[in-house]
Design an enzyme around this catalytic site. Structure first.
Site, PDB file in Angstrom:
ATOM      1  N   TYR A  57      32.420  58.368  81.557  1.00  0.00           N
ATOM      2  CA  TYR A  57      31.787  59.134  80.480  1.00  0.00           C
ATOM      3  C   TYR A  57      31.644  60.588  80.921  1.00  0.00           C
ATOM      4  O   TYR A  57      30.806  60.931  81.749  1.00  0.00           O
ATOM      5  CB  TYR A  57      30.413  58.565  80.135  1.00  0.00           C
ATOM      6  CG  TYR A  57      30.414  57.173  79.543  1.00  0.00           C
ATOM      7  CD1 TYR A  57      31.582  56.575  79.075  1.00  0.00           C
ATOM      8  CD2 TYR A  57      29.225  56.447  79.429  1.00  0.00           C
ATOM      9  CE1 TYR A  57      31.573  55.299  78.525  1.00  0.00           C
ATOM     10  CE2 TYR A  57      29.213  55.168  78.882  1.00  0.00           C
ATOM     11  CZ  TYR A  57      30.391  54.601  78.438  1.00  0.00           C
ATOM     12  OH  TYR A  57      30.378  53.330  77.898  1.00  0.00           O
ATOM     13  N   PRO A 207      26.061  48.800  68.184  1.00  0.00           N
ATOM     14  CA  PRO A 207      25.246  48.122  67.170  1.00  0.00           C
ATOM     15  C   PRO A 207      25.195  48.887  65.850  1.00  0.00           C
ATOM     16  O   PRO A 207      24.886  48.311  64.813  1.00  0.00           O
ATOM     17  CB  PRO A 207      23.863  48.041  67.822  1.00  0.00           C
ATOM     18  CG  PRO A 207      23.819  49.197  68.772  1.00  0.00           C
ATOM     19  CD  PRO A 207      25.218  49.285  69.305  1.00  0.00           C
ATOM     20  N   LEU A 208      25.512  50.194  65.905  1.00  0.00           N
ATOM     21  CA  LEU A 208      25.551  51.006  64.685  1.00  0.00           C
ATOM     22  C   LEU A 208      26.988  51.327  64.286  1.00  0.00           C
ATOM     23  O   LEU A 208      27.229  52.213  63.468  1.00  0.00           O
ATOM     24  CB  LEU A 208      24.748  52.301  64.885  1.00  0.00           C
ATOM     25  CG  LEU A 208      23.263  52.110  65.197  1.00  0.00           C
ATOM     26  CD1 LEU A 208      22.575  53.461  65.371  1.00  0.00           C
ATOM     27  CD2 LEU A 208      22.577  51.296  64.104  1.00  0.00           C
ATOM     28  N   LEU A 213      26.875  52.734  60.570  1.00  0.00           N
ATOM     29  CA  LEU A 213      25.707  52.039  60.025  1.00  0.00           C
ATOM     30  C   LEU A 213      24.462  52.918  59.962  1.00  0.00           C
ATOM     31  O   LEU A 213      23.372  52.417  59.665  1.00  0.00           O
ATOM     32  CB  LEU A 213      25.442  50.767  60.838  1.00  0.00           C
ATOM     33  CG  LEU A 213      26.427  49.635  60.556  1.00  0.00           C
ATOM     34  CD1 LEU A 213      26.349  48.549  61.603  1.00  0.00           C
ATOM     35  CD2 LEU A 213      26.182  49.054  59.156  1.00  0.00           C
ATOM     36  N   THR A 214      24.619  54.202  60.183  1.00  0.00           N
ATOM     37  CA  THR A 214      23.520  55.121  59.872  1.00  0.00           C
ATOM     38  C   THR A 214      23.540  55.462  58.388  1.00  0.00           C
ATOM     39  O   THR A 214      22.551  55.966  57.847  1.00  0.00           O
ATOM     40  CB  THR A 214      23.639  56.434  60.667  1.00  0.00           C
ATOM     41  OG1 THR A 214      24.855  57.110  60.294  1.00  0.00           O
ATOM     42  CG2 THR A 214      23.647  56.173  62.166  1.00  0.00           C
TER      43      THR A 214
END
Length: 309
Positions: A57, A207-208, A213-214
Site C-alpha cells: 500500500y 464491506p462497502l 455502498l455509500t
C-alpha cells in the site's frame, strides 16, 4: 464500539476496524498524510483497535503512517499487515520473490521496520493465486514467526476455498481476509461456514464495495488519475451495482445511512470478526465506526437485501 474475538485466538478486536489501503496514496487518488493520520486518530478515539495495512500500500507509505499512529500505544492496538502480493515477480537470480521461507521472513522484517514495532498481531499472506512453491514458503515461514513470537496470528487474504483449506491443512490458520458485502455474497455458501466451523476469524475487506455502498456514486461519476476505479463507469457491472443500490436505499432511515446499513449486514453473519472499511478523512472514519452502535437489521431490511441477491 462492540468487540469480538478473532476466531479461536485470544485477540479481542473492534467489530469495525480501519482499512489503510487508501491512505497509501497509490490506488485511490491523492491523499494528504496529515489528513490520513487524523482519520486514523478519529477511528481510534471512537473505539477502533484493529488497523489493517500491507507492504504494497503506497509501497510502504501506509505502514509508515500506521507506525506514527501506534507510537506510544502499541499494546492498545491490533496491527494487521500483509506480504506477498509481489509474488508474480522474480529476483535478479530468477527465483520467485517468495520462493523460500527466508524470503517471506525478510519481507516480514521489512514491514516490522516500517511499522516501528517488534511484533505484528496478524500477518497475512497477500497472494491472490495458488502458486505452490510460494504457498509452502509462507506456511513454513508462518510456523517460524509464531515460534519466534514475532506474530500472534497468521492468515491468508483470499476467497478461494481450496486455497484456504490448503493453508489450514494442519489447523494452523487463524484468520482469513476476504471480500464480502451486500453486493458480493459468494463466500456465504462454503467459505464462511468453514471459517465458523474451524474457529478461523473472518476479516472483511470491501464491506462497502469500494465506496459503491455509500450511495454517493451515480451514472455520471468519474474518477481521477491514479484511482483504480477510473474505468468503472465503462463496465456493465458498475451500472448493475448502481441499480441495486437504488433498491438498497430502502434501508436508509433516521438512525442510519446506507453505508452503516451495509456494515451492519456484514456484521450480522456469525463468522465475521471485524469489517475493515477504508477512510481518508476523520468524518468518513466516524461514519464507519457509528455502524457498530446502529440497530440490527430487521426482517423488513433483510427482505430488501434479498431483492438484490
Amino acid at each position: 464500539m462492540f468487540t469480538r474475538k478473532l476466531g479461536k485466538t485470544k485477540i479481542e478486536v473492534s467489530e469495525i476496524g480501519f482499512g489503510a489501503w487508501a491512505i497509501g496514496g497509490d490506488a485511490w487518488g491523492p491523499v494528504d498524510d496529515g489528513q490520513s493520520l487524523r482519520a486514523m486518530e478519529a477511528a481510534v478515539e471512537l473505539g477502533v483497535n484493529f488497523i489493517d495495512t500491507a507492504d504494497v500500500y503506497g509501497d510502504g507509505r501506509s505502514e509508515q503512517l500506521v507506525a506514527k499512529l501506534i507510537e506510544g500505544r502499541r499494546n492498545e492496538l491490533v496491527v494487521s499487515t500483509k506480504g506477498g502480493l509481489m509474488g508474480h515477480h522474480r529476483d535478479p537470480n530468477g527465483e520467485p520473490v517468495y520462493g523460500r521461507p527466508a524470503k517471506v521472513i525478510e519481507a516480514f522484517e521489512n514491514s516490522l521496520k516500517r511499522l516501528g514495532t517488534d511484533y505484528i498481531d496478524v500477518y497475512f499472506c497477500h497472494l491472490w493465486w495458488d502458486k505452490q512453491e510460494e504457498t509452502e514458503a509462507f506456511i513454513e515461514a508462518f510456523k517460524q514467526l509464531k515460534r519466534d513470537g514475532k506474530v500472534r496470528a497468521v492468515g491468508v487474504s483470499t476467497e478461494n476455498f481450496d486455497y484456504i483449506k490448503h493453508f489450514n491443512r494442519e489447523g494452523g490458520l487463524d484468520a482469513v481476509q476476504l471480500d464480502y458485502s451486500v453486493l458480493n455474497r459468494s463466500v456465504e455458501s462454503e467459505v464462511l461456514p468453514y471459517l465458523e466451523q474451524h474457529g478461523i476469524g473472518a476479516v472483511v475487506r470491501g464491506p462497502l464495495r469500494m465506496g459503491i455502498l455509500t450511495g454517493k456514486f451515480h451514472e455520471g461519476t468519474t474518477f481521477g488519475e491514479g484511482d483504480i476505479r477510473r474505468n468503472w463507469p465503462k463496465e456493465t457491472w458498475f451500472a448493475d451495482s448502481l441499480a441495486k443500490v437504488e433498491t438498497l436505499k430502502g434501508l436508509v432511515n433516521e438512525e442510519r445511512t446506507l453505508s452503516q446499513a451495509a456494515l451492519r449486514f456484514v456484521l450480522n453473519h456469525p463468522a465475521i470478526s471485524v469489517a475493515i472499511p477504508g477512510a481518508k478523512t476523520a468524518e468518513q472514519a466516524a461514519q464507519n465506526v457509528s455502524a457498530s452502535a446502529r440497530p440490527l437489521l430487521s426482517d423488513e431490511d433483510l427482505s430488501i437485501i434479498a431483492r438484490v441477491k
